[in-house]
Design an enzyme around this catalytic site. Structure first.
Site, PDB file in Angstrom:
ATOM      1  N   ASP A   1       0.829  -1.215   0.000  1.00  0.00           N
ATOM      2  CA  ASP A   1       0.000   0.000   0.000  1.00  0.00           C
ATOM      3  C   ASP A   1       0.864   1.265   0.000  1.00  0.00           C
ATOM      4  OD1 ASP A   1      -1.972  -1.854   0.348  1.00  0.00           O
ATOM      5  OD2 ASP A   1      -2.812  -0.968   2.172  1.00  0.00           O
TER       6      ASP A   1
ATOM      7  N   HIS B   1       4.079  -2.276   2.886  1.00  0.00           N
ATOM      8  CA  HIS B   1       4.157  -0.940   2.278  1.00  0.00           C
ATOM      9  C   HIS B   1       5.498  -0.803   1.562  1.00  0.00           C
ATOM     10  CE1 HIS B   1       1.275  -0.733   5.579  1.00  0.00           C
ATOM     11  NE2 HIS B   1       0.666   0.228   4.906  1.00  0.00           N
TER      12      HIS B   1
END
Ligand SMILES: [Zn+2]
Length: 243
Positions: free
Chosen positions: A68, A210
């Protein structure tokens, strides 16, 4: 698991074909499992085939790595290099505000077979803002991704996992959550991230990371090597959801 079921279907279809060609009545097909198995191959053989299929499916559990908040011009290229080296495809939930500045990176992701999804434009918590703003956050990001790749994303990861009930209907997107949170942004520590991912994630797990930190990239690549050695396969989220 999917392979196991498709294997079973193939076996059943083969058996069905044999029964039909032997000119049995349609009712016979309904009891096909045991009867035909004995007729065609014998119980022992069927058990062996089932066992083999089961072992194959257990030997190759599937997991999806999801990243993300990117793309990050600093760390995403390193991650993409590592994924390419390992022939692994992942899913990237992109922030609209990062897409415009990094169009080439987004194009590279697409060209290398990764799945691109939406993570809103400004990383907003969708259930805490007015619905029109929430829609704009999503649609604006879809447009940025379309500008870069020529394709609208179909999946999205709501920031903080916060989704408004039934919003998938008005934006026509599927929200994708996760079952393994590595907390990589918090620890920024390779060992801690690997520990959080677990030694043996369940078949079908969706792992949250991430691509914004060096430690996340290192941990992701180590995790891939470690799990591949155990027979895991890495797939994109759509491959997990749609058989
Ligand atoms: Zn996020």
């Amino acid at each position: 698991m999917r392979k196991f079921f498709s294997g079973i279907v193939v076996v059943l279809l083969l058996l069905m074909g044999t029964v039909w060609s032997a000119g049995k009545e349609p009712e016979a097909v309904q009891t096909i499992g045991n009867k035909a198995a004995r007729l065609v191959a014998g119980e022992g053989m069927i058990r062996l085939m089932e066992q083999e299929l089961m072992e194959q499916s257990q030997a190759h559990p599937e997991v999806a790595l999801t990243f993300d908040d990117g793309p990050s011009p600093k760390y995403t290229p390193l991650l993409l290099d590592g994924l390419k080296e390992r022939n692994v495809r992942a899913t990237f939930f992109l922030l609209g505000q990062n897409v415009k500045e990094n169009q080439e990176l987004v194009q590279r992701m697409q060209a290398e077979g990764h799945l691109l999804g939406n993570h809103t434009y400004n990383h907003v918590q969708l259930n805490k803002i007015p619905e029109t703003t929430a829609r704009q956050e999503i649609l604006k990001t879809n447009n940025e991704i379309y500008e870069a790749t020529g394709k609208y994303p179909e999946y999205m990861r709501p920031p903080y996992g916060a989704w408004k009930k039934n919003m998938e209907l008005c934006v026509e997107m599927l929200p994708v959550f996760w079952d393994i949170d590595t907390l990589d942004w918090k620890s920024q520590n390779v060992d801690a991230i690997l520990k959080a991912a677990g030694e043996e994630p369940e078949d079908g797990s969706i792992i949250l990371m991430h691509d914004e930190y060096q430690t996340s990239v290192e941990a992701a690549l180590l995790l891939i090597d470690r799990l591949k050695e155990k027979g895991y396969e890495f797939v994109t989220v759509d491959e997990l959801i749609v058989p």
